[in-house]
Design a protein around this motif. Structure first.
Motif, short mmCIF file in Angstrom:
data_model
loop_
_atom_site.label_atom_id
_atom_site.label_comp_id
_atom_site.label_asym_id
_atom_site.label_seq_id
_atom_site.Cartn_x
_atom_site.Cartn_y
_atom_site.Cartn_z
N VAL A 96 0.84 -1.20 0.00
CA VAL A 96 0.00 0.00 0.00
C VAL A 96 0.88 1.25 0.00
CG1 VAL A 96 -1.71 1.32 1.31
CG2 VAL A 96 -1.93 -1.17 1.13
N ALA A 97 1.88 1.27 0.87
CA ALA A 97 2.75 2.44 0.98
C ALA A 97 3.51 2.70 -0.32
CB ALA A 97 3.71 2.27 2.15
N THR A 98 3.98 1.65 -0.98
CA THR A 98 4.69 1.82 -2.25
C THR A 98 3.77 2.42 -3.30
OG1 THR A 98 6.18 -0.01 -1.73
CG2 THR A 98 6.01 0.64 -4.05
N SER A 99 2.54 1.96 -3.35
CA SER A 99 1.57 2.55 -4.28
C SER A 99 1.31 4.02 -3.96
CB SER A 99 0.24 1.79 -4.23
OG SER A 99 0.40 0.50 -4.75
N LEU A 100 1.21 4.32 -2.67
CA LEU A 100 0.97 5.72 -2.26
C LEU A 100 2.16 6.61 -2.60
CD1 LEU A 100 -0.81 5.10 1.14
CD2 LEU A 100 -1.85 6.00 -0.95
N VAL A 101 3.38 6.10 -2.43
CA VAL A 101 4.57 6.87 -2.81
C VAL A 101 4.50 7.22 -4.29
CG1 VAL A 101 7.08 6.70 -3.17
CG2 VAL A 101 6.09 6.01 -0.97
N THR A 102 4.17 6.24 -5.11
CA THR A 102 4.04 6.47 -6.55
C THR A 102 2.97 7.51 -6.86
OG1 THR A 102 4.76 4.21 -6.99
CG2 THR A 102 3.59 5.34 -8.77
N VAL A 103 1.82 7.37 -6.21
CA VAL A 103 0.72 8.31 -6.44
C VAL A 103 1.13 9.74 -6.08
CG1 VAL A 103 -1.55 9.02 -5.56
CG2 VAL A 103 -1.16 6.66 -6.23
N TYR A 104 1.72 9.92 -4.92
CA TYR A 104 2.08 11.27 -4.49
C TYR A 104 3.15 11.89 -5.39
CZ TYR A 104 -0.95 10.96 -0.47
OH TYR A 104 -2.05 10.86 0.33
N PHE A 105 4.09 11.10 -5.87
CA PHE A 105 5.05 11.66 -6.83
C PHE A 105 4.36 12.03 -8.14
CE2 PHE A 105 8.76 9.80 -4.45
CZ PHE A 105 9.43 11.01 -4.28
N ASN A 106 3.43 11.20 -8.59
CA ASN A 106 2.69 11.51 -9.82
C ASN A 106 1.84 12.76 -9.67
OD1 ASN A 106 3.73 9.41 -11.31
ND2 ASN A 106 2.09 8.01 -10.79
N CYS A 107 1.46 13.07 -8.45
CA CYS A 107 0.64 14.26 -8.17
C CYS A 107 1.50 15.48 -7.87
CB CYS A 107 -0.29 14.01 -6.99
SG CYS A 107 -1.54 12.82 -7.34
N LYS A 108 2.81 15.33 -8.07
CA LYS A 108 3.74 16.43 -7.81
C LYS A 108 3.73 16.84 -6.34
CE LYS A 108 4.45 16.87 -12.31
NZ LYS A 108 4.67 15.57 -12.83
N GLN A 109 3.67 15.84 -5.46
CA GLN A 109 3.71 16.08 -4.02
C GLN A 109 4.86 15.26 -3.41
OE1 GLN A 109 0.00 15.78 -1.97
NE2 GLN A 109 -1.13 16.81 -3.58
N PRO A 110 6.10 15.66 -3.72
CA PRO A 110 7.24 14.88 -3.24
C PRO A 110 7.39 14.87 -1.72
CG PRO A 110 7.98 16.92 -4.27
CD PRO A 110 6.51 16.81 -4.52
N LEU A 111 6.97 15.93 -1.05
CA LEU A 111 7.09 15.94 0.41
C LEU A 111 6.18 14.91 1.05
CD1 LEU A 111 7.36 19.78 1.10
CD2 LEU A 111 9.19 18.07 1.08
N THR A 112 4.96 14.80 0.54
CA THR A 112 4.03 13.80 1.06
C THR A 112 4.54 12.40 0.73
OG1 THR A 112 2.23 15.36 0.70
CG2 THR A 112 1.61 13.09 1.15
N ALA A 113 5.07 12.22 -0.47
CA ALA A 113 5.64 10.92 -0.85
C ALA A 113 6.79 10.56 0.09
CB ALA A 113 6.13 10.96 -2.30
N SER A 114 7.60 11.53 0.44
CA SER A 114 8.72 11.29 1.36
C SER A 114 8.25 10.90 2.75
CB SER A 114 9.61 12.53 1.44
OG SER A 114 10.23 12.77 0.21
#
Length: 136
Positions: A96-114
């Motif tokens: 789940v977390a790996t999918s969320l990391v991908t989603v947040y980077f795709n949404c241009k939200q690198p801080l949330t992905a981090s």
């Protein structure tokens, strides 16, 4: 396959699942959600309807929805699923977390992905690849 043939196949599958009583089984509903997500935007509503009927979503069903939204470009809907993942306590599950990391980077939200990436306990190669790819 054209849209008409897909609709007929979909109806056949749903009717057979209902007749046999498997329409409420977690594995079946997760697979059905995944199938609808793969048909792209035509059956996104159907995927959400099946997912909403899952009484106790698990990591697999959450991951199917997050991945499906990501593949369909519906990133904002993934945020809602992230909230559900937090609510049921699966947000730190590696898949789940790996999918969320991908989603947040795709949404241009690198801080949330981090933030999501840092919460992962045992990081896998796939998880690290998602993070590194997002940073590029």
């Amino acid at each position: 396959m054209d849209l008409c043939a897909i609709s007929v196949l979909r109806c056949t599958v749903v009717v057979n699942l209902t007749k046999t009583g498997f329409n409420s089984h977690i594995y079946t509903t997760t697979a059905l959600t995944d199938m609808y997500m793969k048909f792209k935007h035509q059956f996104l509503y159907s995927a959400l309807k099946v997912f909403d009927e899952i009484t106790e979503p698990n990591t697999t069903s959450i991951n199917v929805v997050v991945s499906g939204f990501c593949q369909n470009g519906c990133y904002k809907r993934s945020f809602e699923v992230h909230c559900l993942a937090v609510k049921i306590g699966v947000e730190i599950d590696i898949y789940v977390a790996t999918s969320l990391v991908t989603v947040y980077f795709n949404c241009k939200q690198p801080l949330t992905a981090s933030v999501v990436f840092k919460q992962i306990g045992r990081k896998t190669v796939a998880c690290c690849n998602a993070y590194i790819t997002g940073l590029l």
